[in-house]
Structures are given as structure tokens and as C-alpha cells.
Design a protein around this motif. Sequence first.
Motif, mmCIF file in Angstrom:
data_model
loop_
_atom_site.group_PDB
_atom_site.id
_atom_site.type_symbol
_atom_site.label_atom_id
_atom_site.label_comp_id
_atom_site.label_asym_id
_atom_site.label_seq_id
_atom_site.Cartn_x
_atom_site.Cartn_y
_atom_site.Cartn_z
ATOM 1 N N MET A 245 7.899 -5.064 -7.313
ATOM 2 C CA MET A 245 8.559 -3.731 -6.874
ATOM 3 C C MET A 245 7.495 -3.059 -6.439
ATOM 4 O O MET A 245 6.539 -2.429 -7.073
ATOM 5 C CB MET A 245 9.185 -2.841 -8.152
ATOM 6 C CG MET A 245 10.570 -4.141 -8.721
ATOM 7 S SD MET A 245 11.796 -4.451 -8.061
ATOM 8 C CE MET A 245 12.823 -5.790 -9.240
ATOM 9 N N TYR A 246 6.496 -4.246 -5.555
ATOM 10 C CA TYR A 246 5.055 -3.499 -5.606
ATOM 11 C C TYR A 246 5.436 -1.994 -4.333
ATOM 12 O O TYR A 246 4.275 -1.171 -4.372
ATOM 13 C CB TYR A 246 4.282 -4.282 -4.780
ATOM 14 C CG TYR A 246 4.841 -5.070 -3.234
ATOM 15 C CD1 TYR A 246 4.881 -3.954 -1.975
ATOM 16 C CD2 TYR A 246 5.807 -6.160 -3.370
ATOM 17 C CE1 TYR A 246 5.664 -4.723 -0.820
ATOM 18 C CE2 TYR A 246 6.190 -6.262 -1.582
ATOM 19 C CZ TYR A 246 6.121 -5.219 -0.932
ATOM 20 O OH TYR A 246 6.772 -6.233 0.305
ATOM 21 N N LYS A 247 6.011 -1.637 -4.173
ATOM 22 C CA LYS A 247 5.833 -0.649 -3.066
ATOM 23 C C LYS A 247 6.621 0.220 -3.563
ATOM 24 O O LYS A 247 6.462 1.921 -3.774
ATOM 25 C CB LYS A 247 6.822 -0.321 -1.936
ATOM 26 C CG LYS A 247 6.107 -1.357 -0.835
ATOM 27 C CD LYS A 247 7.228 -0.465 0.204
ATOM 28 C CE LYS A 247 6.586 -1.733 2.093
ATOM 29 N NZ LYS A 247 7.419 -2.011 2.882
ATOM 30 N N ILE A 248 6.992 0.400 -5.038
ATOM 31 C CA ILE A 248 7.831 1.642 -6.329
ATOM 32 C C ILE A 248 6.018 2.218 -6.011
ATOM 33 O O ILE A 248 5.436 2.423 -5.996
ATOM 34 C CB ILE A 248 8.484 1.096 -7.056
ATOM 35 C CG1 ILE A 248 7.133 0.577 -8.115
ATOM 36 C CG2 ILE A 248 8.869 0.625 -6.988
ATOM 37 C CD1 ILE A 248 7.961 0.367 -9.581
ATOM 38 N N ASP A 249 6.826 3.576 -6.928
ATOM 39 C CA ASP A 249 5.778 5.043 -6.628
ATOM 40 C C ASP A 249 5.198 4.434 -9.152
ATOM 41 O O ASP A 249 6.000 5.639 -9.436
ATOM 42 C CB ASP A 249 5.804 6.293 -7.151
ATOM 43 C CG ASP A 249 4.913 7.392 -7.476
ATOM 44 O OD1 ASP A 249 3.715 6.919 -7.189
ATOM 45 O OD2 ASP A 249 4.605 8.869 -6.770
ATOM 46 N N HIS A 250 5.010 3.965 -9.207
ATOM 47 C CA HIS A 250 4.268 3.787 -10.484
ATOM 48 C C HIS A 250 4.003 4.520 -11.376
ATOM 49 O O HIS A 250 3.331 5.404 -10.685
ATOM 50 C CB HIS A 250 3.043 2.454 -10.462
ATOM 51 C CG HIS A 250 3.718 1.171 -9.609
ATOM 52 N ND1 HIS A 250 4.699 -0.053 -10.513
ATOM 53 C CD2 HIS A 250 3.160 0.305 -8.464
ATOM 54 C CE1 HIS A 250 4.426 -0.877 -9.433
ATOM 55 N NE2 HIS A 250 3.925 -1.145 -8.650
ATOM 56 N N GLY A 251 4.752 4.813 -11.950
ATOM 57 C CA GLY A 251 4.392 5.767 -13.456
ATOM 58 C C GLY A 251 5.250 7.177 -12.931
ATOM 59 O O GLY A 251 5.569 8.405 -13.736
ATOM 60 N N PHE A 273 10.512 -1.424 -19.111
ATOM 61 C CA PHE A 273 9.979 -1.929 -17.544
ATOM 62 C C PHE A 273 9.789 -0.216 -17.442
ATOM 63 O O PHE A 273 8.668 -0.231 -17.493
ATOM 64 C CB PHE A 273 11.151 -1.514 -16.740
ATOM 65 C CG PHE A 273 10.597 -1.759 -15.162
ATOM 66 C CD1 PHE A 273 10.239 -2.207 -13.969
ATOM 67 C CD2 PHE A 273 10.227 -0.412 -14.999
ATOM 68 C CE1 PHE A 273 10.196 -2.801 -13.069
ATOM 69 C CE2 PHE A 273 9.828 -0.276 -13.001
ATOM 70 C CZ PHE A 273 9.566 -1.403 -12.553
ATOM 71 N N SER A 274 10.303 0.460 -18.034
ATOM 72 C CA SER A 274 9.879 2.508 -18.319
ATOM 73 C C SER A 274 8.544 2.263 -19.009
ATOM 74 O O SER A 274 8.197 3.113 -18.347
ATOM 75 C CB SER A 274 11.392 2.568 -18.939
ATOM 76 O OG SER A 274 12.465 2.587 -18.028
ATOM 77 N N VAL A 275 8.597 1.977 -20.380
ATOM 78 C CA VAL A 275 7.535 1.829 -21.085
ATOM 79 C C VAL A 275 6.442 1.288 -20.571
ATOM 80 O O VAL A 275 5.087 1.718 -20.389
ATOM 81 C CB VAL A 275 7.777 1.280 -22.136
ATOM 82 C CG1 VAL A 275 6.245 1.253 -23.609
ATOM 83 C CG2 VAL A 275 9.026 2.513 -23.802
ATOM 84 N N MET A 276 6.215 0.003 -19.969
ATOM 85 C CA MET A 276 5.109 -0.342 -19.610
ATOM 86 C C MET A 276 4.656 0.238 -18.221
ATOM 87 O O MET A 276 2.901 0.693 -17.411
ATOM 88 C CB MET A 276 5.063 -1.446 -19.183
ATOM 89 C CG MET A 276 4.585 -2.828 -18.990
ATOM 90 S SD MET A 276 4.418 -4.586 -18.329
ATOM 91 C CE MET A 276 4.717 -5.377 -20.277
ATOM 92 N N ASP A 277 5.961 0.886 -17.552
ATOM 93 C CA ASP A 277 5.328 1.869 -15.950
ATOM 94 C C ASP A 277 5.483 2.573 -16.297
ATOM 95 O O ASP A 277 4.832 3.728 -15.460
ATOM 96 C CB ASP A 277 6.616 0.469 -15.051
ATOM 97 C CG ASP A 277 5.597 1.143 -13.589
ATOM 98 O OD1 ASP A 277 4.805 0.645 -12.992
ATOM 99 O OD2 ASP A 277 7.030 2.262 -12.910
ATOM 100 N N ARG A 278 5.238 3.124 -16.889
ATOM 101 C CA ARG A 278 5.609 4.685 -17.571
ATOM 102 C C ARG A 278 6.205 5.578 -16.468
ATOM 103 O O ARG A 278 5.751 6.587 -16.510
ATOM 104 C CB ARG A 278 3.893 5.139 -17.624
ATOM 105 C CG ARG A 278 3.106 4.597 -18.617
ATOM 106 C CD ARG A 278 1.729 5.450 -19.167
ATOM 107 N NE ARG A 278 0.703 4.516 -19.740
ATOM 108 C CZ ARG A 278 -0.635 4.614 -19.895
ATOM 109 N NH1 ARG A 278 -0.928 5.226 -19.151
ATOM 110 N NH2 ARG A 278 -1.602 3.329 -20.004
ATOM 111 N N SER A 279 7.768 5.182 -16.791
ATOM 112 C CA SER A 279 8.187 5.532 -15.753
ATOM 113 C C SER A 279 9.116 6.030 -16.388
ATOM 114 O O SER A 279 9.506 6.050 -17.847
ATOM 115 C CB SER A 279 9.259 4.706 -14.518
ATOM 116 O OG SER A 279 7.637 4.438 -13.872
#
Length: 564
Positions: A245-251, A273-279
Motif C-alpha cells: 500500500m505504498y501510496k497511503i499516508d503511513h501513520g 497492520f494498525s499497530v505496525m503502521d501506527r494508524s
Amino acid sequence: MTKTVSRPWLEHYPEEIPASIDYEKRPLQDYLRQGAKEEPDKVLLHFMGKEMTFKEVYTEALSFANALSNLGIQKGDRVAIMLANTPQSVISYYGALFAGAVVVQTNPLYVERELEHQMVDSGAKIMICMDLVYHRVMNVIDKTNLEHVIVTGIKDYLPFPKNLVYPFIQKKNYGFKPDVKYGKTVHSFTKLLKQHDSKEIAVEIDPEEDLALLQYTGGTTGVAKGVKLTHMNLVSNTTQCIRWMYKIDHGNEVLLCALPFFHVYGMTVGMNFSVMDRSKMVILPKFDTKQTLEAIEKQKASIFPGAPTMYIGLINDPDVGKYDLSSIEICISGSAPLPLEVQQRFEKLTGGKLSEGFGLTESSPVTHFNLMWGKRPSGSIGLPWPDTDVAILSAETGEPAEAGEVGELMIKGPQVMKGYWNRPEETNATFHEGWLLTGDMGYMDEEGFFYIVDRKKDMIIAGGFNIYPREIEEVLFEHPAVQEAVAVGVPDPYRGETVKVFIVKREGHDVSEKDLNAFCRERLSAYKVPKLYEFREELPKTMVGKVLRRALLEEEKEKAKQNA
């Protein structure tokens, strides 16, 4: 195998997606710890009006880990979690990992027979469950190795005044009033947290060898088996997902988590995903179309992993046009084939991308996905993820098949399981020269895109012809009056098997067996056209929305016995 496996799919990778990733060799729970240390006040989860920061979730997970340790849990012990999507499900999952335990995710809808099988098979010592299912657990506890039961309820993490009102709603909706008998072996989740501090527990974890999870297969194809997934299996698959998901606003994304965390799909692409990406994860305890539409609008959800039945439910909700769904950017569809018409209607409604992927419990679970911002051939499950080798095993040669040839999908990659728990023979049978055999029939086109034809066991053989249910279902989904369709093979004295379809009509539409028969005859070879039609209000499904084809087949067998 002597034949070299080529990777034509890599030519379609955009430059932002690497062919290979340097994965961090860390225990999965380290990502929660790091998030809490670096961004303690960042919101990690939202649950029915309550929000918790990374630090709050981390602190409670450590308190829970200390509680488990105090109850005798040691490294490698199995801890079962039988919870709906709630803050408790996140806290207990990561808390168990901090304690060095192996999590056993358990479906709250399990009946006693299924629950007993899973607890006996896994040897779990502790169960964390909802008050709604407490009596079910206690009815089987004497037949298992369970030593303690920890009980919680939806109201425990609701904000004021919802926490006071909810018990009345629960009683009205379910006729349910908690009647938990606490004692030496039955504990309150919230009291345990208050009784234990949040000190760090030092447990040495080898991420590549130590199990994080015993994830039981859905049982849709037989007896549920425990899939052994290591910390690195889960870290790898979550990392692959984030990089894809390279275009998302990570975090800064907002994930709508309606898929249950006790299913490996919801656990990886939602919670982990949420924990690792901090979203932020917006947690729904169950999928409900109105609640989901409201959550998308109010919380501005941008990523929504789901199953086709969820998207079907949303696009057919009579009030869908009243909600602002423009925040949706990415929808990840899995667990069952995504009809093209559903994809197109959902994308038109939201303006976001809805793409289909593929996976199985044995691979943590994702192995393939369509490009979000690139070529998406109709009906394809997409391309293999980085570091994931895929081949089609030819039934004729025992070697990788040529492009376009149908065979069994087999996979290698860092997300592939260690094997089945206590089932060495089945483990050996599932691997072919180091490749995981999926049981799914499919093919790869010349460009490297993969297509699933159907499950090996679901294939219908009628009069010597191989018929794949998915092809029939795709045709039926094109009919404007059909909301859901599933095709199965039922016994036939002349053809061996014949095709029967179960149909759920779209609200406000009507269609007859004669209409559908004419529709199918225009679009399918004569031997594939269904011979039997049955209209239903709903179809039996798993919690993730996968139709229980086996349940329908068992119904048909029972009918055949009674008519014999």
C-alpha cells in the motif's frame, strides 16, 4: 521438481514495491512497545466513542501479561482468546505475546463441540472470553486443560454513559444478563488489570522459531486444524501488506476493523497492520451495515478490509446514498471471490479502490493482491507479494504448469506456516518439495497475473465434465435480481453430480427459476447450466462472511437420506 519457476509478475511491480524486503527479525509485540515509546499519545484505537492511545494499550497489555504470568503462564503455553472486536481483544492478544504465550484465537460463535475440540487440541491453559459465552466455556472446561477463565464484556470499555446503558440494551436485544460466578479460577478482566502493574516481562523470543499464534482453519473443508504461525510469519505478512500500500499516508490512516480479529485476515490486515503502521483502528464488535456506514462517515475511515458479503451488504443498503463515504481510499477484499459488479458499484459509491486479494490461514494469510494503482485484470486475484514464489502444479506432469494451464496453486514465502499443530502426517501431505499446496485450482496468465478457478474439493464432476462453481456464481452475479449466489454439486443418479444453486434475491427484485435458467443458458455451456435452483432469505456463513458451502452440502445429503 526440475523445472525452474519464473517470476513474470515482477515486471508489473511499480518502483515503490521491492521484489524482496529486508524484514526486521523481531517479536510481533515489539511494534506495540516501540509505538508506545516513540508516540505515546497517538490514538491507536477507537471503540464506540472510547479512544485509547498507544501508551494506554501498551500499559494495559503489560498489566495483562503480568496477570497471565501470575496465573502460571510460561513461554510456549497456549492462551485462548474468545472475544468479539473490542479493546480487550487487542490488549489480551498483545498481553499474551508479552508473556511469551502462544495465542489461540477462538470464534465466539463456536458451539460446545467445536470449542471442546479446539481447547483439547491446542492444550490451552487460560481462556479469555465474553460474558455472553461464559456458560458455553464452563460447560466444556472439565473436558479440557483450561485452568483459568478470564471474563469481560462489551460494557467494560464503553465510555460514560454508554457503559451504564449497555447492560439494559444487552438484556433487551439478547435477553441476556451476565451471571458469572467469579472465584479462584474465574476472574474479571478489568479487576486483573487493576491488580497487576505494567512492568516489563523479560521473555526471550526467537522470532523465526517461536510461535506467536495457533490459528485454527475455518473448518469449512473438514475438521479445524491448528496452523502454527511464528512471530516472523506474522511480521513478514504485515510488512508485505504495508509495503504493497505504498501510496497511503503511513501513520495517519484510519482502518475500519469490522472483520473479526479472531480470523487471521482481520488480525493481520486490521489489528497488526494498525499497530505496525501506527494508524488508528476503528473497531466494530460485529458487522452491521448501518453501523459501518456511520463509522465510515464519522471517523473518516480511509482503509476498509472486508469480505465480498460486506461490500454486497453496503451497496444494497437502502440508505447508502445518505452517507458521506468519500474518505474511503482503499478496500482490501478477501476470504471469497469478489464479483466484478460489486467492485464496480462500490468504487462508484465511494470513489476509492476496491481490490481483490488471496490468501489462506496457512500463509498468515495473504499471498496475492491486485495492484491498487495499476493494472487490475478482471477476475484476477492479482500478483504474488514480495518474496512470495507461486507456481501452478500440473496434475499431469507433477511440474510447474505452463501459462494458462489449470492446476493446484502452491506457494513459498516468509509468511508460510511451520506446519499443523500435532499433525505431522497432514503437514507432510500439505507440502510438496518445500511448497505449500493450497488446495485451490487456478492458473497464471502469460503476464504473471493469477486466477482462482475453484477449490480442489469444491469442483463438481458431472457426466465426466469438470465444473467450477465460481464460474457459475460469477454469471449469476451479473443478473440484476441476484444479491448472493452459491453453486454446489449434488448427487445425481445419471451424471454422478449435478449443479444446484442457492440464490438470495436483491431487495425489491423478483426472479424465477425459469428466468435464471434462460440467463445461464445464454452465458454457460449446456453442461454447466444449473439443474436445480433454491431461493433463500440468507446463506449460512462464517463470521468473515465466507459462505459455508459444506453446510449446504450436508443439508442436501440429509435430504437425500430422508427421500431414499
